[in-house]
Design an enzyme around this catalytic site. Structure first.
Site, PDB file in Angstrom:
ATOM      1  N   TRP A  44      -8.447  -9.275  16.174  1.00 47.29           N
ATOM      2  CA  TRP A  44      -9.285 -10.144  15.331  1.00 47.29           C
ATOM      3  C   TRP A  44      -8.468 -11.126  14.495  1.00 47.29           C
ATOM      4  CZ3 TRP A  44     -14.012 -10.918  16.526  1.00 47.29           C
ATOM      5  CH2 TRP A  44     -14.724  -9.916  17.194  1.00 47.29           C
ATOM      6  N   THR A  70      -7.668 -14.563  13.365  1.00 45.73           N
ATOM      7  CA  THR A  70      -8.218 -15.927  13.305  1.00 45.73           C
ATOM      8  C   THR A  70      -7.132 -16.941  13.628  1.00 45.73           C
ATOM      9  OG1 THR A  70      -9.852 -15.299  11.666  1.00 45.73           O
ATOM     10  CG2 THR A  70      -9.288 -17.632  11.753  1.00 45.73           C
ATOM     11  N   GLN A 129     -36.801 -18.521   8.710  1.00 42.03           N
ATOM     12  CA  GLN A 129     -38.200 -18.152   8.493  1.00 42.03           C
ATOM     13  C   GLN A 129     -39.030 -19.372   8.069  1.00 42.03           C
ATOM     14  OE1 GLN A 129     -38.930 -15.232   9.449  1.00 42.03           O
ATOM     15  NE2 GLN A 129     -41.104 -15.227   8.939  1.00 42.03           N
ATOM     16  N   GLU A 141     -12.248 -10.492   6.037  1.00 35.31           N
ATOM     17  CA  GLU A 141     -11.514 -10.437   4.754  1.00 35.31           C
ATOM     18  C   GLU A 141     -12.115  -9.388   3.806  1.00 35.31           C
ATOM     19  OE1 GLU A 141      -9.798 -13.924   3.216  1.00 35.31           O
ATOM     20  OE2 GLU A 141      -9.715 -14.911   5.171  1.00 35.31           O
ATOM     21  N   SER A 143     -18.692  -6.207   2.994  1.00 32.09           N
ATOM     22  CA  SER A 143     -19.400  -6.075   1.708  1.00 32.09           C
ATOM     23  C   SER A 143     -19.194  -4.669   1.141  1.00 32.09           C
ATOM     24  CB  SER A 143     -20.895  -6.344   1.892  1.00 32.09           C
ATOM     25  OG  SER A 143     -21.076  -7.703   2.215  1.00 32.09           O
TER      26      SER A 143
HETATM   27  N1  CAA Z   1      -3.313  -6.832  -5.114  1.00 34.19           N
HETATM   28  C1  CAA Z   1      -2.103  -6.211  -5.235  1.00 34.19           C
HETATM   29  N2  CAA Z   1      -1.918  -4.907  -4.917  1.00 34.19           N
HETATM   30  C2  CAA Z   1      -3.000  -4.226  -4.478  1.00 34.19           C
HETATM   31  C3  CAA Z   1      -4.272  -4.805  -4.328  1.00 34.19           C
HETATM   32  C4  CAA Z   1      -4.398  -6.174  -4.676  1.00 34.19           C
HETATM   33  N3  CAA Z   1      -5.558  -6.797  -4.571  1.00 34.19           N
HETATM   34  N4  CAA Z   1      -5.123  -3.875  -3.860  1.00 34.19           N
HETATM   35  C5  CAA Z   1      -4.439  -2.748  -3.740  1.00 34.19           C
HETATM   36  N5  CAA Z   1      -3.149  -2.951  -4.110  1.00 34.19           N
HETATM   37  C6  CAA Z   1      -2.073  -1.972  -4.154  1.00 34.19           C
HETATM   38  C7  CAA Z   1      -2.455  -0.809  -5.069  1.00 34.19           C
HETATM   39  O1  CAA Z   1      -2.130  -1.097  -6.426  1.00 34.19           O
HETATM   40  C8  CAA Z   1      -1.627   0.323  -4.513  1.00 34.19           C
HETATM   41  O2  CAA Z   1      -0.314   0.194  -4.985  1.00 34.19           O
HETATM   42  P1  CAA Z   1       0.590   1.509  -5.329  1.00 34.19           P
HETATM   43  O3  CAA Z   1       0.776   2.201  -4.038  1.00 34.19           O
HETATM   44  O4  CAA Z   1       1.830   0.925  -5.896  1.00 34.19           O
HETATM   45  O5  CAA Z   1      -0.221   2.302  -6.298  1.00 34.19           O
HETATM   46  C9  CAA Z   1      -1.597   0.006  -3.008  1.00 34.19           C
HETATM   47  O6  CAA Z   1      -1.896  -1.390  -2.873  1.00 34.19           O
HETATM   48  C10 CAA Z   1      -2.610   0.822  -2.235  1.00 34.19           C
HETATM   49  O7  CAA Z   1      -3.890   0.558  -2.783  1.00 34.19           O
HETATM   50  P2  CAA Z   1      -5.125   1.512  -2.498  1.00 34.19           P
HETATM   51  O8  CAA Z   1      -4.722   2.940  -2.771  1.00 34.19           O
HETATM   52  O9  CAA Z   1      -6.293   0.948  -3.236  1.00 34.19           O
HETATM   53  O10 CAA Z   1      -5.272   1.360  -0.925  1.00 34.19           O
HETATM   54  P3  CAA Z   1      -6.379   1.904   0.046  1.00 34.19           P
HETATM   55  O11 CAA Z   1      -5.685   2.397   1.259  1.00 34.19           O
HETATM   56  O12 CAA Z   1      -7.340   2.796  -0.661  1.00 34.19           O
HETATM   57  O13 CAA Z   1      -7.114   0.564   0.526  1.00 34.19           O
HETATM   58  C11 CAA Z   1      -8.685  -1.230   0.396  1.00 34.19           C
HETATM   59  C12 CAA Z   1      -7.658  -0.342  -0.319  1.00 34.19           C
HETATM   60  C13 CAA Z   1      -9.311  -2.056  -0.711  1.00 34.19           C
HETATM   61  C14 CAA Z   1      -9.752  -0.466   1.110  1.00 34.19           C
HETATM   62  C15 CAA Z   1      -7.917  -2.129   1.371  1.00 34.19           C
HETATM   63  O14 CAA Z   1      -7.409  -1.390   2.450  1.00 34.19           O
HETATM   64  C16 CAA Z   1      -8.768  -3.264   1.901  1.00 34.19           C
HETATM   65  O15 CAA Z   1      -8.932  -4.285   1.232  1.00 34.19           O
HETATM   66  N6  CAA Z   1      -9.294  -3.110   3.140  1.00 34.19           N
HETATM   67  C17 CAA Z   1      -9.990  -4.211   3.782  1.00 34.19           C
HETATM   68  C18 CAA Z   1      -9.008  -4.961   4.617  1.00 34.19           C
HETATM   69  C19 CAA Z   1      -9.460  -6.334   4.904  1.00 34.19           C
HETATM   70  O16 CAA Z   1      -9.989  -7.033   4.034  1.00 34.19           O
HETATM   71  N7  CAA Z   1      -9.214  -6.767   6.119  1.00 34.19           N
HETATM   72  C20 CAA Z   1      -9.514  -8.108   6.480  1.00 34.19           C
HETATM   73  C21 CAA Z   1      -8.617  -8.471   7.590  1.00 34.19           C
HETATM   74  S1  CAA Z   1      -7.953 -10.035   7.423  1.00 34.19           S
HETATM   75  C22 CAA Z   1      -9.084 -11.129   7.976  1.00 34.19           C
HETATM   76  O17 CAA Z   1     -10.229 -10.877   8.156  1.00 34.19           O
HETATM   77  C23 CAA Z   1      -8.449 -12.451   8.087  1.00 34.19           C
HETATM   78  C24 CAA Z   1      -8.999 -13.383   9.032  1.00 34.19           C
HETATM   79  O18 CAA Z   1      -8.420 -13.633  10.049  1.00 34.19           O
HETATM   80  C25 CAA Z   1     -10.178 -14.183   8.617  1.00 34.19           C
END
Ligand code: CAA
Length: 390
Positions: free
Chosen positions: A161, A163, A345, A372, A375
């Site tokens: 996936w 982009t 609609q 990204e 929801s």
């Molecule tokens: N900024 C900086 N650091 C961050 C952060 C942020 N926004 N979010 C988390 N972190 C850090 C945390 O502070 C943590 O750091 P430490 O280990 O030092 O404590 C570390 O990252 C791990 O954080 P979590 O424990 O919260 O991680 P998690 O495994 O529970 O996952 C999640 C968090 C929010 C679910 C994350 O995995 C997520 O956002 N998932 C969705 C992924 C996503 O958006 N994918 C989209 C793909 S890209 C795409 O679509 C692009 C395209 O081509 C259009």
């Protein structure tokens, strides 16, 4: 210095930037949007023109090939481009807020010269690759690997996936350098797609944003010099997440553009179409839809501009704007879906026909609730921030 508390009134400069983007989008993109949607062709020519106008690296300083504008200018321009065609919005958003933003923030001077300059100026295209076939929302759980060998790394694995992957010159790749450390073992690399060991999988046949090309990418013994690693080893997950905060403001702006396009079409139709001897806009059933669409659009706009100001302030304070970015992305993407649904609609049979762009808005809106961060992920991020869990 801009602060999140700053007034949300646009300055004359911002209004000028928005109007210029609107003229460009309506003249150069809107007339071709149906063609690109139908054929799924990548719109190389209009993207080149966007590059020449500065839209592919809006927030990057001119010395690195960008337009040197701010985040508010970026969201205004992206909203207008997406209103004309959401697929162009996706290409612009990934190039700007994922690829260019990350290199500008974390890249070395040599990386900025080699990778940022040509992408921010629109001569080359950048992609961002985090997702794998078995890890989407659970982004830290990846199977691809980069193994240190001599002066560089050897990369193997499959990402999905991505982009702009079918056309990208460079890819920002997130992969494991130390799997035992879980997310702390992820590192980021700048990949040159002309090098051996890199290949592209089949292009995804998508429901919407069809002109934005998406595919898998495959690494088989790809040799990456150490100087192409972005940030330190193990910093990859933080870079990926930090960049997604910026990306989510971009997708929120794209969603706002789609919602507005659906709304404008509905308003026009409600004023013209007659049923039972009166304009359909005179029926309360249609009026309530118009009122709900307009209110959600304006609320999305405020959340997006507020998140943009928070990102601008973070340049000086270093503070994260994760909460505001996720709230803007969540609300605006659900607004895009709501408005596109209502628009179909209101248009009735014509809303279901390819003769009007309304059915395209409906198909394009859906992805904004998925990529990204879905929801569900945005709600998780917002709640964790509020509860102090992360
Ligand atoms: N900024 C900086 N650091 C961050 C952060 C942020 N926004 N979010 C988390 N972190 C850090 C945390 O502070 C943590 O750091 P430490 O280990 O030092 O404590 C570390 O990252 C791990 O954080 P979590 O424990 O919260 O991680 P998690 O495994 O529970 O996952 C999640 C968090 C929010 C679910 C994350 O995995 C997520 O956002 N998932 C969705 C992924 C996503 O958006 N994918 C989209 C793909 S890209 C795409 O679509 C692009 C395209 O081509 C259009």
């Amino acid at each position: 210095m801009p602060t999140p508390e700053m007034s949300l009134t646009l300055t004359p400069e911002h209004i000028m930037i928005r109007d210029a983007a609107r003229d460009f989008a309506q003249n150069e993109i809107a007339p071709k949007a149906a063609h690109f949607d139908e054929t799924g062709e990548f719109p190389s020519e209009t993207i080149k023109k966007m590059g020449a106008q500065g839209y592919m690296g809006l927030e990057i300083p001119e010395e690195y090939g960008g337009a040197g504008l701010d985040t508010l200018a970026y969201v205004l321009a992206l909203e207008e481009i997406s209103k004309a065609d959401a697929a162009h919005g996706t290409i612009m958003s990934v190039n700007n807020s994922l690829f260019c933003h990350a290199i500008y923030k974390w890249g070395t001077e040599a990386q900025k010269q080699k990778f940022l300059k040509p992408v921010a100026s629109g001569q080359k295209i950048g992609a961002y690759s985090l997702t794998e076939p078995m890890s989407g929302s659970d982004a830290g759980n990846m199977k691809s690997r980069a193994v240190r060998e001599g002066a560089g790394y050897v990369i193997d694995g499959r990402k999905s996936w991505v982009t702009s992957a079918p056309v990208a010159d460079f890819v920002m790749l997130f992969t494991m350098t130390a799997p035992e450390k879980k997310h702390k073992g992820i590192s980021a690399f700048l990949i040159e797609t002309t090098q051996p060991g890199f290949s592209r999988g089949k292009k995804e046949p998508k429901l919407g944003i069809r002109a934005s090309a998406t595919s898998e990418i495959v690494f088989e013994g790809y040799q990456c010099p150490a100087e192409n690693r972005l940030g330190e080893e193990g910093e990859g997950f933080k870079i990926a997440m930090g960049v997604l905060d910026a990306g989510r403001i971009g997708i929120a702006s794209q969603a706002l553009g789609i919602a507005e396009a659906a709304y404008d079409a509905s308003l026009e139709y409600a004023k013209q179409r007659e049923a039972f001897g009166q304009k359909i806009g005179e029926f309360q059933g249609i009026q309530w839809k118009i009122a709900d669409m307009k209110t959600r659009i304006e609320a999305s706009r405020l959340l997006i501009y507020d998140a943009a100001l928070a990102k601008m302030a973070s340049k000086h304070t270093g503070e994260r704007y994760t909460l505001k970015a996720s709230m803007a992305k969540l609300f605006a993407s659900e607004t895009a879906m709501f408005c596109a649904h209502q628009a179909v609609q209101i248009h009735g049979g014509m809303g279901y026909s390819k003769e009007l762009p309304v059915e395209r808005y409906f198909r394009d809106a859906k992805i904004t609730e998925i990529y990204e961060g879905t929801s569900e992920i945005q709600r998780m991020v917002i709640a964790r921030q509020e509860l102090g869990l992360r």
